[in-house]
Design an enzyme around this catalytic site. Structure first.
Site, PDB file in Angstrom:
ATOM      1  N   LYS A  12      -4.993  10.029  -5.719  1.00  0.00           N
ATOM      2  CA  LYS A  12      -5.756   9.018  -5.058  1.00  0.00           C
ATOM      3  C   LYS A  12      -4.703   8.072  -4.422  1.00  0.00           C
ATOM      4  CE  LYS A  12     -10.011  10.465  -5.795  1.00  0.00           C
ATOM      5  NZ  LYS A  12     -10.687  11.134  -4.648  1.00  0.00           N
ATOM      6  N   ALA A  49      -2.269   9.615  -9.227  1.00  0.00           N
ATOM      7  CA  ALA A  49      -1.087  10.268  -8.242  1.00  0.00           C
ATOM      8  C   ALA A  49      -2.067  10.809  -6.972  1.00  0.00           C
ATOM      9  CB  ALA A  49      -0.463  11.246  -9.119  1.00  0.00           C
ATOM     10  N   SER A  60      -9.821   5.647  -5.222  1.00  0.00           N
ATOM     11  CA  SER A  60     -10.399   5.342  -6.449  1.00  0.00           C
ATOM     12  C   SER A  60      -9.431   4.002  -6.732  1.00  0.00           C
ATOM     13  CB  SER A  60     -10.351   6.263  -7.289  1.00  0.00           C
ATOM     14  OG  SER A  60     -10.333   5.757  -8.704  1.00  0.00           O
ATOM     15  N   ASN A 106     -14.582  13.306   0.809  1.00  0.00           N
ATOM     16  CA  ASN A 106     -15.088  12.659  -0.403  1.00  0.00           C
ATOM     17  C   ASN A 106     -15.018  13.790  -1.767  1.00  0.00           C
ATOM     18  OD1 ASN A 106     -17.214  11.066  -2.007  1.00  0.00           O
ATOM     19  ND2 ASN A 106     -18.357  13.200  -1.800  1.00  0.00           N
ATOM     20  N   TYR A 137      -4.979  12.264 -11.461  1.00  0.00           N
ATOM     21  CA  TYR A 137      -6.068  11.574 -10.616  1.00  0.00           C
ATOM     22  C   TYR A 137      -5.496  10.304 -10.043  1.00  0.00           C
ATOM     23  CZ  TYR A 137     -10.675   9.833  -9.110  1.00  0.00           C
ATOM     24  OH  TYR A 137     -11.833   9.366  -8.737  1.00  0.00           O
ATOM     25  N   ARG A 191     -23.732  16.105  -4.103  1.00  0.00           N
ATOM     26  CA  ARG A 191     -24.173  15.338  -5.355  1.00  0.00           C
ATOM     27  C   ARG A 191     -23.332  13.832  -5.158  1.00  0.00           C
ATOM     28  NH1 ARG A 191     -21.696  17.352 -10.048  1.00  0.00           N
ATOM     29  NH2 ARG A 191     -20.584  18.904  -8.965  1.00  0.00           N
TER      30      ARG A 191
HETATM   31  P1  NAP Z   1     -19.594  14.149  -8.587  1.00  0.00           P
HETATM   32  O1  NAP Z   1     -20.819  13.426  -8.715  1.00  0.00           O
HETATM   33  O2  NAP Z   1     -18.748  14.730  -9.759  1.00  0.00           O
HETATM   34  O3  NAP Z   1     -19.426  15.029  -7.306  1.00  0.00           O
HETATM   35  C1  NAP Z   1     -18.588  15.830  -6.703  1.00  0.00           C
HETATM   36  C2  NAP Z   1     -18.988  16.523  -5.403  1.00  0.00           C
HETATM   37  O4  NAP Z   1     -17.567  16.956  -5.003  1.00  0.00           O
HETATM   38  C3  NAP Z   1     -19.893  17.371  -5.699  1.00  0.00           C
HETATM   39  O5  NAP Z   1     -20.602  17.754  -4.274  1.00  0.00           O
HETATM   40  C4  NAP Z   1     -18.944  18.776  -5.619  1.00  0.00           C
HETATM   41  O6  NAP Z   1     -19.560  20.156  -5.090  1.00  0.00           O
HETATM   42  C5  NAP Z   1     -17.868  18.514  -4.972  1.00  0.00           C
HETATM   43  N1  NAP Z   1     -16.515  19.215  -5.092  1.00  0.00           N
HETATM   44  C6  NAP Z   1     -15.793  19.256  -6.133  1.00  0.00           C
HETATM   45  N2  NAP Z   1     -14.690  20.130  -6.036  1.00  0.00           N
HETATM   46  C7  NAP Z   1     -14.649  20.508  -4.898  1.00  0.00           C
HETATM   47  C8  NAP Z   1     -14.071  21.506  -4.082  1.00  0.00           C
HETATM   48  N3  NAP Z   1     -12.962  22.016  -4.704  1.00  0.00           N
HETATM   49  N4  NAP Z   1     -14.299  21.494  -2.595  1.00  0.00           N
HETATM   50  C9  NAP Z   1     -15.699  21.106  -2.328  1.00  0.00           C
HETATM   51  N5  NAP Z   1     -16.274  20.166  -2.878  1.00  0.00           N
HETATM   52  C10 NAP Z   1     -16.087  19.973  -4.133  1.00  0.00           C
HETATM   53  O7  NAP Z   1     -18.368  12.969  -7.983  1.00  0.00           O
HETATM   54  P2  NAP Z   1     -18.748  11.511  -7.457  1.00  0.00           P
HETATM   55  O8  NAP Z   1     -18.637  10.565  -8.462  1.00  0.00           O
HETATM   56  O9  NAP Z   1     -19.905  11.432  -6.317  1.00  0.00           O
HETATM   57  O10 NAP Z   1     -17.223  11.224  -6.702  1.00  0.00           O
HETATM   58  C11 NAP Z   1     -17.249  11.321  -5.395  1.00  0.00           C
HETATM   59  C12 NAP Z   1     -15.706  11.049  -4.822  1.00  0.00           C
HETATM   60  O11 NAP Z   1     -15.876   9.735  -5.172  1.00  0.00           O
HETATM   61  C13 NAP Z   1     -14.555  11.463  -5.482  1.00  0.00           C
HETATM   62  O12 NAP Z   1     -13.404  11.886  -4.766  1.00  0.00           O
HETATM   63  C14 NAP Z   1     -14.303  10.802  -6.700  1.00  0.00           C
HETATM   64  O13 NAP Z   1     -12.889  11.029  -7.241  1.00  0.00           O
HETATM   65  C15 NAP Z   1     -14.537   9.507  -6.057  1.00  0.00           C
HETATM   66  N6  NAP Z   1     -14.704   8.396  -6.951  1.00  0.00           N
HETATM   67  C16 NAP Z   1     -15.768   8.383  -7.838  1.00  0.00           C
HETATM   68  C17 NAP Z   1     -15.785   7.248  -8.614  1.00  0.00           C
HETATM   69  C18 NAP Z   1     -17.201   7.270  -9.701  1.00  0.00           C
HETATM   70  O14 NAP Z   1     -16.968   6.239 -10.618  1.00  0.00           O
HETATM   71  N7  NAP Z   1     -17.926   8.053  -9.526  1.00  0.00           N
HETATM   72  C19 NAP Z   1     -15.213   6.254  -8.896  1.00  0.00           C
HETATM   73  C20 NAP Z   1     -13.826   6.385  -7.871  1.00  0.00           C
HETATM   74  C21 NAP Z   1     -13.721   7.193  -6.957  1.00  0.00           C
HETATM   75  P3  NAP Z   1     -20.675  21.039  -6.166  1.00  0.00           P
HETATM   76  O15 NAP Z   1     -21.794  20.325  -6.256  1.00  0.00           O
HETATM   77  O16 NAP Z   1     -20.796  21.965  -5.272  1.00  0.00           O
HETATM   78  O17 NAP Z   1     -19.906  20.844  -7.274  1.00  0.00           O
END
Ligand code: NAP
Length: 242
Positions: A157, A155, A140, A88, A153, A11
């Site tokens: 990152k 800590a 992040s 990721n 979070y 996702r």
């Molecule tokens: P998201 O839409 O919530 O998607 C999370 C993804 O991580 C999903 O594919 C989920 O798999 C997978 N996942 C969660 N826990 C897992 C685990 N224990 N083992 C394997 N896969 C796992 O998140 P996103 O917004 O795309 O974020 C992706 C990354 O970017 C993260 O590291 C997040 O901290 C970072 N980030 C995001 C933002 C933002 O604004 N969105 C900002 C800064 C940093 P399932 O589909 O199977 O649940």
């Protein structure tokens, strides 16, 4: 076959990264934790780009599971090379420190920080032997600036940023680069319940970013052209700097 492994590829940002790296010609290993339907949709998107891929279900925070699934894949696919690893997968469980319980602290650190360790440990050896690799860690703004309500979070990152810089120096001589990308607010499930209008007003560009905008930067850092960039943290936040 040159492969790219994207954790949390089912996702959000991970899916956009899978699709973009498929466009770059990689066979995509799409890791996910439990949402198989979403992972299948990513696989379809990869195929639509004319590439191939497969699903690898494991919890990055579970050392035994990573060893069992990813370790077996590596064992059974010795002729394939994972050239690109995108760490990721991540979660957030926000709470002010005053109310934060042990599980909220441990879960977030386990998936981001220990997850980085478990997955990178599996993949790094082959990169070192082949003298080529690209590791990109999704961190992040929260890990740079620190955000209230996110001590866990931030800590996690910040820990990955430190690991990125240390590992970059360890493996530079072997042609492996290690970089991090620090997104601000990106439109995904993770930010779905936030008040976008209110938060976007704090961003100089006045909007949230898209997963595709992050994926474009991943593709650059994953490319051969980025070979002299390592130990770097690239901010993608619409001007919302510390
Ligand atoms: P998201 O839409 O919530 O998607 C999370 C993804 O991580 C999903 O594919 C989920 O798999 C997978 N996942 C969660 N826990 C897992 C685990 N224990 N083992 C394997 N896969 C796992 O998140 P996103 O917004 O795309 O974020 C992706 C990354 O970017 C993260 O590291 C997040 O901290 C970072 N980030 C995001 C933002 C933002 O604004 N969105 C900002 C800064 C940093 P399932 O589909 O199977 O649940």
């Amino acid at each position: 076959m040159k492969c790219a492994l994207v954790t949390g590829g089912s996702r959000g940002i991970g899916r956009a990264v899978c699709t973009r790296l498929a466009e770059a010609g990689y066979h995509i290993l799409i890791n996910y934790k439990g949402n198989e339907a979403a992972a299948q949709e990513t696989l379809e998107a990869v195929k639509a780009k004319g590439s191939t891929g497969e699903l690898l279900q494991f919890n990055v925070g579970d050392a035994a599971e990573v060893q069992q699934v990813l370790g077996s894949w590596l064992e059974n696919n010795k002729e394939q090379q994972i050239e690109v690893l995108v760490n990721n997968a991540g979660i957030r469980e926000d709470s002010l420190m005053f109310w934060m319980n042990e599980a909220q602290w441990t879960n977030v650190l386990n998936i981001s920080l220990n997850g980085f360790y478990h997955v990178t440990k599996q993949v790094l050896n082959q990169m070192l032997l082949k003298r080529y690799g690209r590791i990109i860690n999704m961190v992040s703004l929260s890990g740079i600036k620190g955000l209230p309500g996110q001590t866990n979070y931030s800590a996690a990152k910040a820990g990955v940023i430190g690991a990125t810089k240390a590992l970059a120096q360890e493996v530079a001589k072997r042609g492996v680069t290690v970089n991090a990308i620090a997104p601000g607010f990106i439109k995904t499930d993770m930010t779905a319940e936030l008040n976008e209008k209110e938060l976007a007003a704090q961003v100089p560009m006045n909007r949230f970013g898209t997963p595709e905008e992050v994926a474009e930067a991943v593709a650059f850092l994953a490319s051969k052209a980025a070979g002299y960039i390592t130990g770097e943290v690239l901010n993608i936040n619409g001007g919302l700097h510390t």
